[in-house]
Write an enzyme that holds these catalytic residues in place. Structure first.
Site, PDB file in Angstrom:
ATOM      1  N   CYS A  85     -15.594 -20.505  -0.062  1.00 35.86           N
ATOM      2  CA  CYS A  85     -15.833 -19.836   1.215  1.00 35.86           C
ATOM      3  C   CYS A  85     -16.145 -20.911   2.256  1.00 35.86           C
ATOM      4  O   CYS A  85     -17.023 -21.757   2.029  1.00 35.86           O
ATOM      5  CB  CYS A  85     -17.012 -18.864   1.097  1.00 35.86           C
ATOM      6  SG  CYS A  85     -17.620 -18.255   2.688  1.00 35.86           S
TER       7      CYS A  85
ATOM      8  N   TYR B 172     -12.443  11.415  17.270  1.00 36.69           N
ATOM      9  CA  TYR B 172     -12.403   9.949  17.328  1.00 36.69           C
ATOM     10  C   TYR B 172     -13.285   9.435  18.460  1.00 36.69           C
ATOM     11  O   TYR B 172     -13.272   9.959  19.572  1.00 36.69           O
ATOM     12  CB  TYR B 172     -10.968   9.469  17.503  1.00 36.69           C
ATOM     13  CG  TYR B 172     -10.819   7.986  17.256  1.00 36.69           C
ATOM     14  CD1 TYR B 172     -11.289   7.428  16.072  1.00 36.69           C
ATOM     15  CD2 TYR B 172     -10.229   7.155  18.196  1.00 36.69           C
ATOM     16  CE1 TYR B 172     -11.168   6.069  15.828  1.00 36.69           C
ATOM     17  CE2 TYR B 172     -10.090   5.798  17.955  1.00 36.69           C
ATOM     18  CZ  TYR B 172     -10.571   5.258  16.764  1.00 36.69           C
ATOM     19  OH  TYR B 172     -10.457   3.909  16.527  1.00 36.69           O
TER      20      TYR B 172
ATOM     21  N   CYS C 162      13.981 -16.714  -2.221  1.00 34.85           N
ATOM     22  CA  CYS C 162      14.347 -15.821  -3.327  1.00 34.85           C
ATOM     23  C   CYS C 162      15.753 -15.248  -3.130  1.00 34.85           C
ATOM     24  O   CYS C 162      16.510 -15.080  -4.087  1.00 34.85           O
ATOM     25  CB  CYS C 162      13.344 -14.684  -3.445  1.00 34.85           C
ATOM     26  SG  CYS C 162      11.691 -15.203  -3.972  1.00 34.85           S
TER      27      CYS C 162
ATOM     28  N   ALA D   8      -2.956  20.186 -11.657  1.00 38.41           N
ATOM     29  CA  ALA D   8      -1.987  20.787 -10.742  1.00 38.41           C
ATOM     30  C   ALA D   8      -1.796  22.249 -11.120  1.00 38.41           C
ATOM     31  O   ALA D   8      -1.959  22.632 -12.275  1.00 38.41           O
ATOM     32  CB  ALA D   8      -0.659  20.036 -10.813  1.00 38.41           C
ATOM     33  N   PRO D   9      -1.465  23.073 -10.142  1.00 39.47           N
ATOM     34  CA  PRO D   9      -1.273  24.500 -10.416  1.00 39.47           C
ATOM     35  C   PRO D   9      -0.044  24.751 -11.271  1.00 39.47           C
ATOM     36  O   PRO D   9       0.768  23.845 -11.499  1.00 39.47           O
ATOM     37  CB  PRO D   9      -1.108  25.106  -9.009  1.00 39.47           C
ATOM     38  CG  PRO D   9      -0.678  23.972  -8.153  1.00 39.47           C
ATOM     39  CD  PRO D   9      -1.287  22.734  -8.729  1.00 39.47           C
TER      40      PRO D   9
END
Length: 1248
Positions: free
Chosen positions: A724, A965, A37, A109-110
């Protein structure tokens, strides 16, 4: 990040942003496209410059759509700048891009982010493009403001000044001439911009819906969805038919059913998407609001997005408390003193138990000195007077649906709040409580009694509350109190509540776990913590990208209730800090109130200035749109819910959650895990190209996107272009390239992209692949690392992102290539060489295909582990013998075991002599918090859960924000973790907690921690919070989830307390034949009995939180002998009741294997479960049902023999360990990854 020369090279198939061909890491890092490209190696900082260069070459293909939007964006910005004098900032840029892309969406949104301005300018811009717009506002005053603004904009734009758009509008009170002009414009459909109130839209929907238009902007969508009638009007205006709605209802029903059955839902989304595209083909719909308290599932499904709510949990409130005087007049005097020093802009909240008469007396008392007003449903107009500064302080009820609690959003006006007592639910036994309290108490009773009827009714009540509006809830509560309630479900609920609350045992259990106080007058008091959060939150709002500072002063009327309030607040606010207010010194801890009020006033003055001038540009410059990409949808949903109820965009099969964080608009979505893996095409050496460069080998992995078929098989490359490779189906339900394309479009919208995948090598590689895929679309991409999914940890990760750790990427790259090379090489040998010979030896089974067996596999770690299992089984078989046993009748829990010998058989009699009993006390623990290996081990030993199942559960608990974790080999506990233990123990034990609390860090500093809970919540409290609906998780927890959470919690708490005291009895015994002449040989010379476990210094039941790896605590043998009238020595005659085969060598369990891998250093926290799962899945090993022992199959024995005899040196334990150590060195930057790969490459070339 390292220089480009140090970045490991790779090739990504079908991933060039422009043509879809292959592209290199190098080109992606430049922010470029493939060299077909664009030939030149040039770095790009934004996609606009990249597109211009591609277009010059005449090679623009897939990026044409983005080019069109970017060109339109520049035109829109030009109009915007000329109208306002400055360009769009912050989220406005994202809204414009989405509008020009043809996307319908919600802006929740505020105030101060320019929502209405965006809607108005959009209508002008679209007029210039020949498109009609309809704008709907909730009130006539807002319609008038919109008309005035629109008129001034039109006057400021030269190209439309001479030929302005035809604007027609409707609102009550218009002049006759204006009305006539509007009627004519609407009937003739000659308008360009139509503005009206929501009420007019509903009343005239038939006429308006017949008009062709291209843009619909609905301001204050909360009002628009207030009733089913108004929602229906919007649906009709959008062109959706009753038939469409019926189809959606059916689809949503199917979705719920499929979700419960864990079946696929993709086709349902496709059906909904088709209806949406048909009806909205030429329309763009934008809903705008500062808040949202309701939504319509049919409407949200049809428009493709779900509005959220800016009920923000981001708050900057100074929470203070002071004891409330006992006498009413003294309380009033205290409030007066506070108001004199705090000034105007205050809200006073009175708990509902004090009734309206109290509010009237308080108003009357304060009115003598201050300009105050009490707010009720009939005097809500006084809020406008307060907003305009004509009233200084408002007084209202502290109730969840109170007008001041939920209906007030005035960041320029509200400065502080005063609570005249703790917000609470209060009722007497037998009294008809309000519906919210009814629901909470039923949830408690259901949890305690397990009564199925209560469980059923409790859920029905919850469903009703979710569906009903605040007004309807209030009405039903009043009907219940007045005895006029007719709803059968609610009547049954009240009957069950009264039945169980009259039971003292149930009442006691509720008070233990249900967080309520029984007052001296026998009133039940429950802290209304949600009302406190909402009400105090009125003082700290988001405006133009800033979170205002607020002050909340709580007059504490019950300190036991205050303790419970604080406990509840800790569940939803990570780090609330209470400061005791000293009114005389005018300080609270380290805070000087005078300075705090000065700061608050300065902020409000600045906001008022911005609001009055209408110029929020300077403030908006710092507001950024941030895209946060995580792996799983559950994690995305959990994170987004920390800050508000998010709005939801449905883009294909991906959900994007949008929420507000002060100076950031956060978009959260999930990649679905890994998006690329090594190709299985015949390219290079098993998907890795190898080149020689300057006498050195260069390894270039070739990646393809990950696909999943309808049967959930995962693969990278199709068989015969569209099948598949495992099951040959052509139905592919997932291709990660589609997800990548969605993320690429989102990246263009964002100012910053953060990738928040798991904090380990796998997570870093996922993040790296995503970074490369998105780099041409956005150059501002960094890593957000967090080790627990909590509000505090996420905010820290977002505000302190890091660069990508290329050493972690290199380490994962080595692991994956090594796994692919050795796995594919040895697996193909097993499948094509070993299997035919082995298969033929199974002569009894003629049905087997002896040509090839794709299910067979081998791996570097997998093979040594299989060898352990086979060798252990061989030793087990060699050392088997028969063991007989019998129970002592008088001491039923004591079992005597006797090895096989002359004179011992089933039904024979033997004599057990108790010669001596010694009592002792030992210390147990503390053990460190769990690491991955110890968690897998205990989960298997205690519950029989497999390693893969435990890891799936732990992953869920992590993603839902309940534990840290779980893939870790660190025991370290941070100060935050220690405070979790302290807060829990303080809550359970009160001041006595100091008797047992002993904080320990268990290691030096570092990023990783041991596995611990993120909040001070034990498993019983967790169940209750979920049952009450106070903790809404993204996934339903099973009993196994609760079991695993429970041991994680106990193990952690026990790591932060003094050792347990374990009382034992050691009974020395001898065995004789029936006549007591011949002594019987036995390995069992003593009986050890645990008689008690205690924690010195407390008298609380420790089983609630202590980690006790002992299943049975028995009564004292000495005491039982005394009851039998016996003394030492004494003997018992027993009969041998049965026997079993036992070996002196124990077979492995999954728990044993995990510990073995850890000790022999050939596994990692991320691989323990995978290795065991693979061995079981391949059929090499079976797990016994009852004892969970691992037994090798004939296939497993033969595979192990074949591999060790022919390829032993490649899969030996020693070689595996050394290679893993090299990988760790790559991760630490101590070894070059190319050198390790070179070793592996040379190895696989020796495999023949």
């Amino acid at each position: 990040m390292q220089s480009l020369s140090d970045i490991p090279p790779s090739i990504y198939l079908f991933s060039c942003p422009n043509c879809g061909r292959s592209i290199s890491t190098y080109r992606l890092l430049l922010g470029s496209v493939c060299n077909i490209c664009l030939e030149e190696d040039k770095e790009y900082k934004n996609i606009g410059d990249l597109i211009k260069d591609i277009e010059k070459q005449g090679n623009l293909i897939k990026l044409k759509d983005i080019q069109r939007v970017l060109d339109d964006y520049e035109s829109f910005v030009s109009v915007f700048r000329r109208l306002l004098g400055f360009p769009p900032f912050g989220p406005q840029k994202s809204w414009i891009y989405r509008l020009l892309s043809g996307e319908s969406f919600a802006i929740i949104a505020p105030p101060g982010l320019g929502k209405t301005t965006f809607g108005l300018i959009s209508s002008i811009y679209l007029y210039l493009r020949g498109k009609k717009s309809i704008l709907v506002f909730p009130t006539k005053s807002l319609v008038r403001q919109a008309i005035d603004k629109l008129s001034s904009y039109i006057q400021n734009l030269a190209e439309i000044k001479e030929n302005p758009p035809k604007v027609i509008y409707y609102y009550s009170g218009m002049s006759a001439s204006e009305r006539k002009e509007a009627d004519e414009g609407l009937q003739s459909k000659t308008f360009d911009i139509f503005i009206s109130t929501n009420r007019f839209l509903i009343d005239n929907i038939d006429q308006i819906s017949s008009t062709s238009y291209q843009f619909l902007f609905v301001d204050d969508v909360d009002t628009a969805l207030k009733s089913s009638k108004s929602a229906q009007a919007i649906l009709k205006l959008l062109g959706f038919t009753p038939s469409d709605q019926d189809k959606i209802k059916e689809s949503l029903k199917k979705y719920r059913e499929n979700t419960q059955k864990n079946e696929q839902n993709e086709y349902i989304f496709e059906e909904i998407d088709k209806i949406r595209k048909d009806r909205l083909a030429s329309k763009t719909v934008i809903f705008s609001s500062a808040t949202l308290n309701r939504s319509n599932p049919i409407l949200t499904s049809l428009v493709g997005f779900k509005p959220g709510s800016s009920v923000i949990y981001i708050r900057k409130v100074y929470d203070m408390y002071v004891k409330q005087p006992d006498k009413e007049q003294e309380t009033f005097n205290l409030i007066k003193s506070l108001l004199h020093r705090l000034g105007d802009g205050g809200l006073i909240f009175v708990p509902v138990d004090k009734k309206q008469e109290y509010i009237k007396r308080l108003q009357s008392e304060l009115s003598n000195e201050f300009n105050v007003a009490a707010i009720t449903s009939t005097s809500a107009t006084k809020i406008d007077d307060f907003a305009n500064g004509e009233i200084d302080v408002l007084i209202g009820s502290a109730t969840h649906y109170g007008i001041l609690v939920r209906g007030l959003d005035l960041p320029w006006r509200v400065k502080y709040s005063i609570f005249v007592g703790i917000p609470k639910f209060k009722f007497r036994l037998g009294e008809k409580v309000n519906l919210l309290t009814l629901s909470r108490l039923l949830s408690l009773i259901a949890l305690i009694t397990k009564d199925q009827e209560v469980i059923y009714i409790s859920r029905r009540v919850k469903d009703k509350i979710r569906r009903l509006s605040p007004a309807a809830l209030t009405m039903l509560s009043v009907q219940a109190k007045e005895g006029k309630l007719e709803d059968s479900i609610l009547l049954k609920a009240y009957d069950l509540l009264n039945k169980y609350l009259s039971n003292q045992n149930v009442l006691k259990r509720i008070s233990e776990i249900g967080d309520f106080v029984l007052s001296p007058d026998n009133d039940i008091l429950i802290p209304d913590y949600l009302t406190y959060v909402q009400a105090s939150g009125r003082t700290s709002r988001i405006y133009a990208g800033d979170v205002t500072t607020g002050l909340s002063i709580l007059l504490v009327d019950d300190f036991n209730l205050f303790r419970l309030l604080n406990k509840k607040l800790q569940y939803i606010l990570d780090d609330i800090q209470w400061r005791e207010l000293d009114v005389e010194k005018w300080t609270a801890g380290d805070v000087e109130i005078k300075n705090l009020i000065s700061k608050i006033n300065e902020e409000r003055n600045e906001i008022s200035k911005l609001k009055n001038e209408g110029n929020v540009a300077p403030a908006l410059q710092k507001v950024k749109t941030v895209l946060l990409v995580v792996e799983s949808p559950n994690k995305a949903k959990t994170i987004s819910s920390f800050f508000s109820r998010p709005s939801i965009r449905q883009i294909g099969n991906m959900r994007v959650y949008e929420t507000v964080l002060g100076d950031k608009v956060l978009m959260v979505t999930a990649s679905g895990g890994h998006v690329y893996d090594l190709t299985t095409q015949d390219m290079g050496i098993y998907g890795v190209d190898i080149m020689k460069q300057n006498s050195s080998l260069v390894f270039i992995p070739i990646y393809n996107s990950i696909k999943k078929c309808e049967n959930n098989h995962q693969f990278t490359d199709f068989f015969e272009s569209n099948k598949c490779p495992r099951c040959m189906t052509t139905k592919v339900r997932y291709d990660s390239l589609k997800s990548i394309n969605v993320l690429r479009n989102l990246a263009v919208e964002a100012d910053e992209v953060l990738i928040g995948t798991d904090p380990d090598t796998e997570g870093e590689k996922i993040a790296w692949d995503l970074y490369l895929a998105l780099r041409p679309y956005n150059s501002n991409i960094r890593r957000a690392e967090f080790h627990e999914v909590t509000r505090k940890a996420i905010l820290q990760a977002i505000n302190q992102p890091r660069e990508f750790n290329v050493n972690l990427v290199k380490s994962q790259l080595v692991r994956r290539i090594e796994d692919r090379w050795i796995g594919f090489k040895l697996s193909s040998i097993l499948q094509t060489r070993f299997w035919p010979e082995y298969c033929k030896s199974l002569s009894s089974n003629k049905q087997l295909n002896c040509n090839e067996n794709k299910n067979l596999s081998a791996g570097r770690v997998q093979t040594p582990v299989l060898s352990w299992i086979v060798d252990r089984y061989t030793e087990y078989q060699r050392n088997k013998s028969r063991v007989y046993y019998g129970k002592i009748d008088q001491l039923q829990d004591i079992v005597i075991y006797v090895p096989k010998q002359d004179g011992v058989r089933k039904n024979s009699k033997i004599v057990v002599v108790f010669n001596e009993i010694n009592q002792l006390e030992e210390e147990f623990g503390p053990l460190p918090p769990y690491t991955t290996d110890t968690l897998l081990s205990d989960s298997n030993n205690f519950f029989g859960l497999s390693a893969p199942e435990t890891m799936r559960i732990a992953q869920d608990l992590f993603e839902l924000g309940l534990i840290t974790y779980h893939r870790t080999d660190s025991n370290r506990i941070s100060n935050t973790g220690i405070s979790v233990a302290e807060n829990y123990l303080k809550d359970v034990l009160g001041d006595k907690y100091t008797n047992i609390f002993k904080p320990r860090s268990w290691g030096d500093g570092g990023a990783h921690e041991g596995i611990r809970p993120t909040k001070p919540i034990d498993v019983e409290q967790l169940r209750l919070l979920i049952e009450e609906g106070e903790l809404e998780l993204a996934k339903r927890l099973t009993n196994n989830h609760f079991k695993v959470y429970d041991i994680i919690f106990r193990r952690f708490i026990s790591s932060q307390i003094i050792p347990l005291k374990v009382r034992k009895e050691i009974v020395k015994i001898e065995l004789y034949g029936e006549n007591k002449k011949e002594k019987i040989n036995s390995n069992q010379n003593i009986i050890e009995v645990i008689t008690g476990i205690t924690l010195p210094g407390i008298d609380t039941e420790i089983s609630k939180f202590a980690y006790v790896p002992v299943r049975n605590v028995s009564r004292s043998v000495a005491e039982r002998l005394k009851e039998l009238g016996r003394s030492i020595p004494t003997d018992f005659s027993i009969e041998i009741s049965n026997s079993f085969i036992k070996s002196t060598v124990n077979l492995y369990t999954q728990a044993d294997l995990v510990m073995e891998m850890k000790n022999k250093k050939i596994g990692r926290p991320s691989t323990y479960a995978t290795i065991i799962g693979t061995i079981l899945r391949r059929g090499y090993v079976l797990e016994s049902l009852k004892t969970k022992k691992l037994i090798p199959t004939r296939l497993g024995v033969e595979v192990n023999k074949y591999l060790n005899e022919n390829y032993g040196r490649f899969v030996s334990e020693d070689r595996t360990r050394k290679l893993l150590q090299l990988m760790d060195m790559v991760e630490a930057g101590q070894e070059k990854y190319e050198e390790v790969l070179k070793q592996v490459y040379e190895e696989i070339n020796e495999i023949r």
